[in-house]
Design a protein around this motif. Structure first.
Motif, PDB file in Angstrom:
ATOM      1  N   SER A  24      39.600  53.887  27.117  1.00 15.30           N
ATOM      2  CA  SER A  24      38.520  53.743  28.082  1.00 15.30           C
ATOM      3  C   SER A  24      38.391  54.985  28.958  1.00 15.30           C
ATOM      4  N   THR A  25      37.151  55.375  29.240  1.00 16.25           N
ATOM      5  CA  THR A  25      36.870  56.483  30.143  1.00 16.25           C
ATOM      6  C   THR A  25      35.860  56.020  31.181  1.00 16.25           C
ATOM      7  N   ASN A  26      35.607  56.861  32.185  1.00 19.05           N
ATOM      8  CA  ASN A  26      34.598  56.516  33.182  1.00 19.05           C
ATOM      9  C   ASN A  26      33.219  56.372  32.550  1.00 19.05           C
ATOM     10  N   GLU A  27      32.959  57.172  31.513  1.00 20.00           N
ATOM     11  CA  GLU A  27      31.661  57.116  30.856  1.00 20.00           C
ATOM     12  C   GLU A  27      31.570  55.989  29.848  1.00 20.00           C
ATOM     13  N   ALA A  28      32.668  55.656  29.203  1.00 18.81           N
ATOM     14  CA  ALA A  28      32.685  54.621  28.165  1.00 18.81           C
ATOM     15  C   ALA A  28      33.734  53.577  28.515  1.00 18.81           C
ATOM     16  N   GLN A  29      33.302  52.520  29.180  1.00 25.02           N
ATOM     17  CA  GLN A  29      34.213  51.480  29.613  1.00 25.02           C
ATOM     18  C   GLN A  29      34.551  50.552  28.444  1.00 25.02           C
ATOM     19  N   LEU A  30      35.839  50.417  28.168  1.00 22.73           N
ATOM     20  CA  LEU A  30      36.338  49.503  27.159  1.00 22.73           C
ATOM     21  C   LEU A  30      37.220  48.468  27.841  1.00 22.73           C
ATOM     22  N   PRO A  31      37.402  47.299  27.224  1.00 22.35           N
ATOM     23  CA  PRO A  31      38.289  46.304  27.837  1.00 22.35           C
ATOM     24  C   PRO A  31      39.672  46.890  28.098  1.00 22.35           C
ATOM     25  N   SER A  32      40.196  46.623  29.294  1.00 24.18           N
ATOM     26  CA  SER A  32      41.491  47.199  29.668  1.00 24.18           C
ATOM     27  C   SER A  32      42.657  46.376  29.151  1.00 24.18           C
ATOM     28  N   GLY A  33      42.436  45.071  28.951  1.00 20.85           N
ATOM     29  CA  GLY A  33      43.520  44.186  28.554  1.00 20.85           C
ATOM     30  C   GLY A  33      44.390  43.721  29.698  1.00 20.85           C
ATOM     31  N   ILE A  34      44.181  44.281  30.879  1.00 22.59           N
ATOM     32  CA  ILE A  34      45.037  43.947  32.022  1.00 22.59           C
ATOM     33  C   ILE A  34      44.850  42.495  32.479  1.00 22.59           C
ATOM     34  N   PRO A  35      43.628  42.034  32.778  1.00 21.43           N
ATOM     35  CA  PRO A  35      43.492  40.624  33.163  1.00 21.43           C
ATOM     36  C   PRO A  35      43.996  39.660  32.096  1.00 21.43           C
ATOM     37  N   ASP A  36      43.730  39.960  30.823  1.00 17.10           N
ATOM     38  CA  ASP A  36      44.208  39.083  29.749  1.00 17.10           C
ATOM     39  C   ASP A  36      45.728  38.957  29.776  1.00 17.10           C
ATOM     40  N   ALA A  37      46.422  40.086  29.914  1.00 14.57           N
ATOM     41  CA  ALA A  37      47.885  40.068  29.935  1.00 14.57           C
ATOM     42  C   ALA A  37      48.411  39.305  31.146  1.00 14.57           C
ATOM     43  N   PHE A  38      47.741  39.471  32.277  1.00 15.75           N
ATOM     44  CA  PHE A  38      48.151  38.778  33.498  1.00 15.75           C
ATOM     45  C   PHE A  38      47.933  37.274  33.358  1.00 15.75           C
ATOM     46  N   ILE A  39      46.782  36.887  32.855  1.00 11.89           N
ATOM     47  CA  ILE A  39      46.481  35.463  32.672  1.00 11.89           C
ATOM     48  C   ILE A  39      47.498  34.827  31.728  1.00 11.89           C
ATOM     49  N   ASP A  40      47.817  35.519  30.635  1.00 15.03           N
ATOM     50  CA  ASP A  40      48.814  34.996  29.700  1.00 15.03           C
ATOM     51  C   ASP A  40      50.164  34.804  30.380  1.00 15.03           C
ATOM     52  N   ALA A  41      50.564  35.765  31.211  1.00 17.28           N
ATOM     53  CA  ALA A  41      51.859  35.658  31.898  1.00 17.28           C
ATOM     54  C   ALA A  41      51.886  34.457  32.839  1.00 17.28           C
ATOM     55  N   VAL A  42      50.775  34.234  33.536  1.00 19.70           N
ATOM     56  CA  VAL A  42      50.710  33.091  34.457  1.00 19.70           C
ATOM     57  C   VAL A  42      50.742  31.776  33.684  1.00 19.70           C
ATOM     58  N   LEU A  43      49.930  31.668  32.650  1.00 20.30           N
ATOM     59  CA  LEU A  43      49.849  30.416  31.894  1.00 20.30           C
ATOM     60  C   LEU A  43      51.137  30.127  31.129  1.00 20.30           C
ATOM     61  N   ASP A  44      51.776  31.168  30.606  1.00 24.28           N
ATOM     62  CA  ASP A  44      53.005  30.991  29.826  1.00 24.28           C
ATOM     63  C   ASP A  44      54.256  31.005  30.695  1.00 24.28           C
ATOM     64  N   ASP A  45      54.071  31.279  31.988  1.00 27.30           N
ATOM     65  CA  ASP A  45      55.181  31.343  32.940  1.00 27.30           C
ATOM     66  C   ASP A  45      56.264  32.322  32.482  1.00 27.30           C
ATOM     67  N   VAL A  46      55.810  33.543  32.168  1.00 31.06           N
ATOM     68  CA  VAL A  46      56.736  34.611  31.787  1.00 31.06           C
ATOM     69  C   VAL A  46      56.488  35.823  32.669  1.00 31.06           C
ATOM     70  N   GLU A  47      57.463  36.702  32.725  1.00 29.01           N
ATOM     71  CA  GLU A  47      57.326  37.931  33.496  1.00 29.01           C
ATOM     72  C   GLU A  47      56.275  38.825  32.839  1.00 29.01           C
ATOM     73  N   PRO A  48      55.309  39.330  33.591  1.00 29.35           N
ATOM     74  CA  PRO A  48      54.332  40.253  32.992  1.00 29.35           C
ATOM     75  C   PRO A  48      55.028  41.490  32.439  1.00 29.35           C
ATOM     76  N   GLU A  49      54.522  42.001  31.312  1.00 28.40           N
ATOM     77  CA  GLU A  49      55.107  43.220  30.746  1.00 28.40           C
ATOM     78  C   GLU A  49      55.017  44.368  31.746  1.00 28.40           C
ATOM     79  N   ILE A  50      53.859  44.487  32.425  1.00 27.48           N
ATOM     80  CA  ILE A  50      53.684  45.552  33.415  1.00 27.48           C
ATOM     81  C   ILE A  50      53.952  44.928  34.781  1.00 27.48           C
TER      82      ILE A  50
END
Length: 345
Positions: free
Chosen positions: A290-316
């Motif tokens: 992802s760049t400022n000109e070409a925004q691509l999904p970051s994956g950050i919210p998805d990873a955070f949501i998975d950590a909350v729902l699965d009750d595991v420590e986030p990778e980041i």
């Protein structure tokens, strides 16, 4: 379902957090606060949620499970601590804090509250970097001896919702650090993750070379940083961050190993390229960065949501964010002292 409150309705919320949360089947935006109410109202119209009148009002809501802290850097620690105290999980933008002391308080608060704390270091979730990590684990270029990693563009003043030279990014009291905290912290996180080794020593020039504020004066944070890093595994290399690459963005990493080298992000068609010393070459078409000109999904919210729902420590996790911050702080210390500095974690 993870119910979110957003603290901050600036560009990172507009282009990353809000659209990615709202598109997730197990998440929704419940409330938004920004000191500029019109920004929160616009974001709510686009992605849902109610506009709150204050940070306190948002954090007091019982229908919010998690909070995104997407504010100027100087407020990250304060708001994260308040959200954790209110019993919310926290996804905090980078850099996570302006000092190691505050970062450690954030880790302690998360542990005490029994809540997740994740930092938005999105570079390690970009497909080319994931592929590179896999190839490195497979020994594709042997032992990595040295590297060059850079992240630069023309500056945040047109990315920020505060369009122009009055942006908070240019103010030390709000940003704390410039290109090194905006871009360099990403590459600090990336290189230690890619090479699976901690940065132990740094030498750095962190300078203000060109950017001026709305009064025509040099900005009070850096616009360029050139750093030399030594890792625990013996690798040495260069990390560069810049807000003065006005012609084109640069988000390239080159790794030099005992069997060959790997280039990540230089070729848009094949973002990962491996060249071996025996003349063999492999190119991988694995998606973009992802760049400022070409925004691509970051994956950050998805990873955070998975950590909350699965009750595991986030990778980041917060601990990972602290390590990237420690590298940035060591580089600032090196630049000020003109000495090689050991990284304190």
């Amino acid at each position: 379902m993870v119910r979110f409150g957003l603290l901050g309705a600036g560009s990172i919320a507009i282009y990353r957090h809000a659209p990615e949360i709202s598109s997730h089947p197990c998440a929704k935006i419940v409330a938004i606060y920004d000191p500029i109410t019109s920004r929160a109202e616009w974001l709510a119209e686009q992605y849902g949620g109610e506009v709150e009148a204050s940070e306190k009002a948002l954090l007091a809501r019982q229908d919010i499970d998690a909070v995104v802290v997407a504010t100027p850097n100087a407020h990250h620690a304060r708001l994260t601590l308040a959200a954790l105290k209110a019993g919310k999980h926290v996804l905090c933008e980078k850099p996570m804090a302006t000092s190691l002391a505050d970062a450690k308080k954030m880790l302690s608060a998360a542990k005490r509250a029994g809540r997740k704390l994740m930092i938005g270091h999105n570079q390690r979730l970009m497909p080319p970097h994931i592929k590179a990590k896999q190839l490195l684990r497979d020994g594709a270029i042997g032992e990595v001896l040295s590297f060059r990693t850079s992240f630069g563009h023309g500056g945040p003043e047109m990315w920020s919702q505060d369009k122009g030279a009055h942006t908070w990014f240019f103010k030390k009291e709000e940003a704390f650090v410039g290109s090194m905290g905006d871009l360099g912290v990403h590459k600090a996180d990336l290189i230690r993750w890619l090479l699976d080794s901690e940065v132990t020593e740094v030498g750095a020039f962190v300078e203000t070379l060109a950017k001026c504020n709305d009064k025509g004066q040099p900005i009070t944070v850096d616009d360029n940083a050139v750093c030399i890093l030594r890792l625990a595994n013996g690798s040495v290399g260069q990390l560069t961050a810049s807000w003065t690459y006005s012609a084109a963005e640069d988000n390239v990493t080159i790794l030099y190993g005992t069997k060959g080298q790997m280039v990540i992000g230089a070729n848009p068609e094949f973002p990962v390229e491996v060249m071996l010393r025996n003349g063999e070459m492999a190119q991988y078409k694995v998606g973009g960065v992802s760049t400022n000109e070409a925004q691509l999904p970051s994956g950050i919210p998805d990873a955070f949501i998975d950590a909350v729902l699965d009750d595991v420590e986030p990778e980041i996790s917060g601990r990972e964010g602290l390590k990237a911050l420690a590298i940035v702080l060591a580089c600032l210390e090196s630049a000020a002292s003109r000495q090689i500095v050991k990284v304190a974690y």
